[in-house]
Design an enzyme around this catalytic site. Structure first.
Site, mmCIF file in Angstrom:
data_model
loop_
_atom_site.group_PDB
_atom_site.id
_atom_site.type_symbol
_atom_site.label_atom_id
_atom_site.label_comp_id
_atom_site.label_asym_id
_atom_site.label_seq_id
_atom_site.Cartn_x
_atom_site.Cartn_y
_atom_site.Cartn_z
ATOM 1 N N ARG A 110 5.184 -11.214 88.945
ATOM 2 C CA ARG A 110 4.232 -10.373 88.411
ATOM 3 C C ARG A 110 3.440 -9.740 89.210
ATOM 4 O O ARG A 110 3.200 -10.256 90.332
ATOM 5 C CB ARG A 110 3.494 -11.197 87.165
ATOM 6 C CG ARG A 110 2.444 -10.452 86.341
ATOM 7 C CD ARG A 110 1.753 -11.377 85.341
ATOM 8 N NE ARG A 110 0.851 -12.045 85.997
ATOM 9 C CZ ARG A 110 -0.005 -12.867 85.941
ATOM 10 N NH1 ARG A 110 0.018 -13.439 84.346
ATOM 11 N NH2 ARG A 110 -0.999 -13.344 86.668
ATOM 12 N N LYS A 113 -35.304 -15.618 121.665
ATOM 13 C CA LYS A 113 -36.311 -16.472 121.249
ATOM 14 C C LYS A 113 -37.605 -15.917 121.912
ATOM 15 O O LYS A 113 -38.445 -15.766 120.970
ATOM 16 C CB LYS A 113 -36.292 -18.007 121.277
ATOM 17 C CG LYS A 113 -37.394 -18.700 120.923
ATOM 18 C CD LYS A 113 -37.196 -20.094 120.911
ATOM 19 C CE LYS A 113 -38.290 -20.920 120.543
ATOM 20 N NZ LYS A 113 -38.173 -22.364 120.598
ATOM 21 N N HIS A 116 -8.180 8.123 91.730
ATOM 22 C CA HIS A 116 -9.151 7.062 91.374
ATOM 23 C C HIS A 116 -8.423 5.665 91.449
ATOM 24 O O HIS A 116 -8.262 4.796 90.565
ATOM 25 C CB HIS A 116 -9.451 7.415 89.742
ATOM 26 C CG HIS A 116 -10.401 8.334 89.599
ATOM 27 N ND1 HIS A 116 -11.555 8.564 90.192
ATOM 28 C CD2 HIS A 116 -10.175 9.692 89.078
ATOM 29 C CE1 HIS A 116 -12.366 9.839 90.005
ATOM 30 N NE2 HIS A 116 -11.402 10.463 89.340
#
Length: 518
Positions: A514, A138, A284
């Site tokens: 999945r 500070k 990619h």
């Protein structure tokens, strides 16, 4: 700028501290310290004043109270250009403190200890340290705050070159780093304490579900030339663990690009699926060839056979140290980067002439979560770590797959998980043959995977990341010459799909799992 005349040193991580303190003392800086830090400095022959001498008050409550005192914080916080402040500290005999060297209790390391007790956890919450850091930050115009041993050398050099002074720019940079340090520290405490059950015993328990507040703290470790495209700016940030792609050690080659790093992650992730020696070639973010082998060079040669055209300019990932034989073959192909656990000296010598080739050593670290940006926030999910075992397979066709075909199906399933959806992968046991990636319809992925194949497709098996909505995909796979299919199942037309497999003489295996990848 003003000369630094007095410094408080109180650190948990004592790396480099003795050398830094000796340099400060040599420049005439009075050193004040606490506990173990003071003992280390004295044992090293460095003159140091105890904090109790400064405050006139002993350290107490097992060290909980030692720096929380007006003579510490008044010495740090008073503004030197403010006459009222100067008068106040003079009236109370408060000496100016011009530098604060503090790093904090190792709370995160304590929290990571197996079976850590709640009491130990609480005692490793630093109070005085963050208070001094925030006070100094500070009042950065007058006080230098140093929270990292990595800054010691540069600070000592600047002071030595400028008669014991530090520039306002340096003090501001240190203050910014200090506030970031206390923010990360408080975040770590809050995140850990969310896992504590208030059941009367205050037990630390594994996190259930996702936290109500997600706190992330990363430090920039690399500015990149640009992002996916030249008009986009980019940088890479580290979690500080020293593991994973973000903390990989680049041994040679050009600067890593954004796209290199994304492909390195894809290559590394797929390579880690296998316990046997494996090589994958990524283009990619999709694999254009993956294979296992008895040696790394064999795995690389088999991976390259899948699609040598697409492999040009790709990124290679392996799960074994790269040796001279593998390096010699890999060096024949233009590739952007190679991710490996290590490279032996002979391999590095083989690659030395490929000045632009990036070699990156990576220490594996399983990712718990994956994150994706959305406007206004982020999505968080568990990482897809589901491992499929042979016992999970459910044969739904009349034709039974042979043991060799089962091995091939499981091999193809591992690759399929890392191909963009919709994904169809044609493989033999230990070698990919054709890959159809990222299509809007599954039947097109079936066609493209077959079209991309250079090696014969007859006798291969096919893996699909999600169910077949219609029998047409099965028909295309049979037309290509494959003899078995692995897929999750779960379509309303499963029975039609199974009947198509039976009609065409294919074995079909359901997994119940999945692997969408968007």
């Amino acid at each position: 700028m003003s000369r630094i005349e007095r410094a408080i040193l109180s650190v948990t991580d004592k790396t480099g501290l003795v050398d830094f303190a000796r340099k400060l003392s040599g420049m005439g800086v009075e050193l004040i310290s606490t506990g173990g830090t003071a003992k280390l400095l004295r044992d090293s022959g460095i003159t140091v004043k105890d904090i109790s001498e400064l405050t006139g008050f002993p350290e107490m409550l097992d060290g909980r109270v030692k720096t929380l005192h007006p003579k510490v914080h008044g010495g740090i916080l008073h503004r030197r250009e403010n006459p009222v402040h100067r008068s106040a500290v003079a009236d109370h005999g408060i000496q100016a403190i011009d530098m604060v060297v503090v790093n904090l209790y190792a709370f995160e390391k304590t929290a990571a200890k197996p079976g850590v007790h709640f009491e130990e956890l609480i005692e490793n919450i630093d109070i005085g340290g963050p208070s001094m850091i925030r006070s100094a930050a500070k009042n950065f115009q007058d006080v230098a705050v140093i929270t990292s041993p990595a800054d010691y050398a540069a600070i000592a050099e600047e002071m030595s070159s400028h008669n014991g002074e530090l520039s306002s720019q340096t003090k501001w940079r240190l203050a910014q780093k200090a506030f970031a340090t206390t923010a990360a520290y408080d975040s770590a405490i809050a995140t850990t304490l969310e896992k504590v059950s208030a059941n009367g015993r205050f037990e630390l328990h594994p996190e259930q579900g996702f936290p109500e507040t997600l706190r992330l703290s990363f430090h920039k470790n690399l500015d990149l030339r640009y992002g996916e495209n030249p008009h986009q700016k980019a940088a890479m940030y580290s979690d500080g663990s020293g593991t994973g792609v973000a903390n990989g050690r680049q041994l040679q080659g050009k600067e890593l690009s954004y796209n290199n790093i994304v492909d390195l992650q894809a290559a590394w992730d797929l390579a880690q699926e296998f316990s046997e020696t494996v090589c994958t070639i990524i283009k990619h973010t999709n694999p254009c060839g993956t294979a296992t082998g008895s040696t790394l060079v064999e795995a690389y040669q088999k991976a390259l056979e899948c699609d040598p055209v697409s492999a040009f300019g790709g990124v290679i990932g392996v799960n074994r140290p790269v040796d001279a034989a593998a390096a010699e073959e890999m060096a024949k192909l233009f590739v952007e980067a190679i991710a490996a656990p290590s490279f032996d000296e002979a391999a590095k010598a083989k690659f030395a002439t490929k000045k632009n080739l990036r070699l990156v050593e990576i220490t594996h670290a399983p990712q718990t979560w994956t994150l994706k940006n959305v406007s206004g926030g982020i999505l968080v999910q568990d990482n897809d770590l589901r491992q499929l075992q042979e016992s999970d397979l459910k044969v739904v066709s009349k034709r039974q797959p042979t043991l060799e075909k089962k091995r091939a199906l499981l091999f193809g399933w591992k690759i399929c998980k890392h191909v963009k959806s919709n994904a169809i992968v044609y493989v033999r046991d230990g070698q990919s043959v054709g890959i159809g990636a990222g299509q809007m319809s599954r039947v097109d992925s079936c066609k493209i995977g077959a079209m991309k194949a250079v090696l014969p497709l007859k006798g291969t098996v096919a893996a699909s990341d999600a169910f077949f909505p219609f029998p047409d995909g099965v028909e295309e796979i049979a037309k290509a010459g494959a003899t078995a299919i692995i897929q999750p199942g779960g379509s309303v037309r499963d029975q039609e799909v199974i009947e198509a497999a039976d009609r065409l003489g294919l074995a079909m295996v359901f997994t119940g799992v999945r692997h969408f990848r968007h």
